[in-house]
Design an enzyme around this catalytic site. Structure first.
Site: not given
Length: 346
Positions: A38, A121, A139
């Site tokens: 991520e 996020y 996002d």
């Protein structure tokens, strides 16, 4: 949850289970590996991340290996991904998890956000995928899809501004797969330009398509013009053919090695004067060509100049080709690094 939202989820997840991209982190349950993926995926295309992800995990298979690594090792493996603060924060967070928490990552949204480099996020993505928490992972892809589905015509300044409207859409039974499905839809179908509305699995729930506004939504804020910075780059060779490099100790490329660069030098004589202020004594040889690198809000327009060193300054080192290949250098100076490795010929 209303029936329309439930139908939207069902259609999205059915499409995802059949059409999901073949990504090495999809289906991962190890929170460390989910976290690494991520952070790498922030502002970077998934196809680009694939190779970096595999090499990074090969070098640092768990949080303890990453925590115990030298920063230079981490930055070298990150070289070319850009936004190097992500790598420094990843390293700092690994140390905190390894040393302060005995390798256990926080399992709450606020706990995850307390780690360096984890914002809204990333926290939402990790919490939903690793722990099954019902949180959106907002996002740019998710924000674009949801703004079209909801028909939002206002300027969305940040994806997180949609949090309250995004939360009801998140699947209660499998929030992690839902978030990955929505991100995948944004990457493959609901693209920024020319979205593939005809093949969209949720087109029946899209207000933008219903009103013919899919190319106008989301409405973006005015672009910030990139600032152009002209720089002279000094390639300084010693009598053994090694090249001088120095480590940046501040700014956006902090921790990376580079050739000396100057924003107030317009020719080889100016560059020589700047080097002399640093403590060098050099003999100018010739100009070696131009290069450009684009950052988010900045462009470097560079001209390289070649020098022979008579006396070096103390802040830095001379490196041979083997060392140049090992140290982490920004992509911005790749043209000049490659020129040195090929014998200086731009």
């Amino acid at each position: 949850m209303n029936e329309r939202t439930n139908d939207f989820q069902d259609a999205l997840l059915k499409w995802h289970y059949v059409s999901a991209r073949d990504l090495p982190w999809h289906g991962e349950t190890d929170v460390y590996k989910i976290w690494v993926s991520e952070i790498m995926l922030q502002q970077t295309r998934a196809e680009t991340v694939k190779g970096y992800y595999a090499r990074f995990l090969s070098a640092f298979p768990d949080v303890f290996a990453l925590a115990n690594a030298e920063e230079s090792e981490v930055l070298k493996l990150w070289e070319g991904l850009g936004y190097y603060s992500r790598a420094r924060n990843l390293h700092a967070a690994a140390k905190r998890v390894a040393y302060d928490r005995n390798g256990r990552f926080p399992d709450t949204l606020d706990g995850l956000k307390s780690l360096p480099g984890i914002g809204d996020y990333a926290a939402g993505a990790i919490a939903s995928i690793a722990y099954g928490l019902r949180e959106p992972a907002l996002d740019g892809n998710q924000a674009r899809v949801l703004s079209r589905v909801l028909g939002i015509t206002d300027v969305i300044k940040t994806p997180q501004a949609l949090y309250e409207r995004a939360l009801p859409f998140v699947s209660e039974s499998d929030p992690g797969e839902y978030n990955q499905a929505l991100m995948g839809l944004g990457a493959m179908v609901c693209t920024p330009r020319n979205p593939k509305c005809g093949s969209c699995p949720v087109k029946d729930y899209c207000m933008a398509l219903e009103n013919g506004m899919q190319n106008e939504i989301p409405k973006k804020p005015e672009k910030i013009m990139r600032r152009i910075e002209k720089r002279a780059v000094a390639i300084i060779l010693d009598e053994d053919g090694r090249v001088f490099v120095q480590k940046r100790d501040q700014g956006m490329l902090m921790g990376l090695w580079e050739f000396p660069g100057f924003t107030d030098a317009r020719n080889i004589q100016d560059t020589q004067a700047c080097l002399e202020e640093m403590g060098f004594e050099v003999a100018p040889i010739r100009e070696i060509g131009n290069a450009k690198h684009v950052f988010t809000h900045l462009e470097w327009h560079m001209t390289g100049y070649l020098f022979r060193c008579r006396k070096a300054c103390e802040k830095g080192m001379f490196a041979d080709a083997q060392m140049i290949m090992k140290i982490a250098m920004p992509t911005a100076v790749k043209a000049y690094r490659d020129a040195y490795l090929k014998g200086i010929n731009i």
